[in-house]
Enzyme design. Sequence first.
Site, PDB file in Angstrom:
ATOM      1  CB  SER A   6      -5.568 -14.375  37.887  1.00 24.45           C
ATOM      2  OG  SER A   6      -5.960 -13.065  38.256  1.00 24.45           O
ATOM      3  CG  HIS A  29      -3.011 -15.251  41.364  1.00 28.82           C
ATOM      4  ND1 HIS A  29      -1.798 -15.378  42.020  1.00 28.82           N
ATOM      5  CD2 HIS A  29      -2.987 -14.021  40.794  1.00 28.82           C
ATOM      6  CE1 HIS A  29      -1.090 -14.282  41.849  1.00 28.82           C
ATOM      7  NE2 HIS A  29      -1.783 -13.429  41.114  1.00 28.82           N
ATOM      8  CG  ASP A  31      -4.031 -10.607  40.555  1.00 27.12           C
ATOM      9  OD1 ASP A  31      -2.854 -10.746  40.939  1.00 27.12           O
ATOM     10  OD2 ASP A  31      -4.506 -11.226  39.575  1.00 27.12           O
ATOM     11  CG  MET A  33      -4.436  -4.809  41.467  1.00 31.42           C
ATOM     12  SD  MET A  33      -4.609  -4.550  39.695  1.00 31.42           S
ATOM     13  CE  MET A  33      -4.209  -6.196  39.094  1.00 31.42           C
ATOM     14  CG  HIS A  62       0.157 -10.707  43.106  1.00 30.84           C
ATOM     15  ND1 HIS A  62       0.164 -10.633  41.724  1.00 30.84           N
ATOM     16  CD2 HIS A  62       1.198  -9.937  43.523  1.00 30.84           C
ATOM     17  CE1 HIS A  62       1.155  -9.863  41.327  1.00 30.84           C
ATOM     18  NE2 HIS A  62       1.795  -9.413  42.399  1.00 30.84           N
ATOM     19  CG  MET A  64       0.218  -6.194  42.385  1.00 28.46           C
ATOM     20  SD  MET A  64      -0.672  -6.754  40.927  1.00 28.46           S
ATOM     21  CE  MET A  64      -1.857  -7.838  41.709  1.00 28.46           C
ATOM     22  CG  MET A 133       4.991  -9.249  38.873  1.00 34.01           C
ATOM     23  SD  MET A 133       3.419 -10.139  38.837  1.00 34.01           S
ATOM     24  CE  MET A 133       2.549  -9.277  37.513  1.00 34.01           C
ATOM     25  CG  ASP A 171       0.717 -12.960  38.003  1.00 33.05           C
ATOM     26  OD1 ASP A 171      -0.085 -13.083  37.062  1.00 33.05           O
ATOM     27  OD2 ASP A 171       0.452 -12.333  39.060  1.00 33.05           O
TER      28      ASP A 171
HETATM   29  C1  DX5 Z   1      -1.495  -8.606  36.767  1.00 29.91           C
HETATM   30  C2  DX5 Z   1      -1.930  -9.669  37.741  1.00 29.91           C
HETATM   31  C3  DX5 Z   1      -2.118 -10.986  37.117  1.00 29.91           C
HETATM   32  C4  DX5 Z   1      -3.188 -11.034  36.059  1.00 29.91           C
HETATM   33  C5  DX5 Z   1      -2.689 -11.949  34.986  1.00 29.91           C
HETATM   34  O1  DX5 Z   1      -1.142  -7.466  37.438  1.00 29.91           O
HETATM   35  O2  DX5 Z   1      -0.963  -9.814  38.774  1.00 29.91           O
HETATM   36  O3  DX5 Z   1      -2.339 -11.996  38.089  1.00 29.91           O
HETATM   37  O4  DX5 Z   1      -4.430 -11.495  36.510  1.00 29.91           O
HETATM   38  O5  DX5 Z   1      -3.554 -11.857  33.910  1.00 29.91           O
HETATM   39  P1  DX5 Z   1      -3.225 -12.550  32.515  1.00 29.91           P
HETATM   40  O6  DX5 Z   1      -3.036 -13.995  32.750  1.00 29.91           O
HETATM   41  O7  DX5 Z   1      -4.443 -12.227  31.706  1.00 29.91           O
HETATM   42  O8  DX5 Z   1      -1.983 -11.881  31.973  1.00 29.91           O
HETATM   43 ZN    ZN Z   2      -1.173 -11.617  40.150  1.00 28.50          ZN
END
Ligand code: DX5
Ligand code: ZN
Length: 214
Positions: A6, A29, A31, A33, A62, A64, A133, A171
Amino acid sequence: MIIAPSILSADLYDLKTDLEKVDEAEWIHIDSMDGQFVPNITFGANIVSAIRPRTTKTLDCHLMIAEPERYVRDFCEAGADVVTIQAESTPHVHRVLQMIKDAGAKAGIAINPGTPVERIQPVLAMVDLVLVMTVNPGFGGQDFLPETVSKITTLAQLREVNEYSYLIEVDGGITHETAPLCKEAGADVLVAGSYIFGAEEPNGRIDQLKQAVK
Ligand code: DX5
Ligand code: ZN
């Protein structure tokens, strides 16, 4: 096992170098947000456009973000291979998954730690990926929540019984210690941010994860 580093935990000033440091991974990956669905803001489809011409790896996005129907087309047009929306982020989950498929990407559905598998049962036949998650979304570096593992088991059983074809992705809080629990339960893809990019040699951490689930 597919490993998906990620970039939330990568060095954004020198992302090019950090992506080279994870060349043993199959997926990347991303993310996204929005500061509304989760209390953090990261990147949008622009980062997908920036990375797409520079890698042949699967870009695993991903989302969010609240009402992802506003943005899924942008991610697909930017070159995302997989676009995953959160089940809790829109009342129109089925419609948005169909939008992603129509735009030519693989469609994924993610569930938060507090969301049961039953909530997504009606769309399991149509999705390419289910993301479990194992932390509450929003930040990297949180501790793995072991109570979420039974959902991976349930999803693997439902897949077998009904001959569904989705991949199961996990994840949050993935390390060499938590990875085997996910593998045993039936996971196919492991996302890891801080575990991989927090190390001097990120490729070494990918090796460690692969060894741990062998
Ligand atoms: C959290 C993200 C993850 C995050 C995971 O909201 O969706 O993808 O990057 O990070 P680690 O592996 O550090 O828990
Ligand atoms: Zn993620």
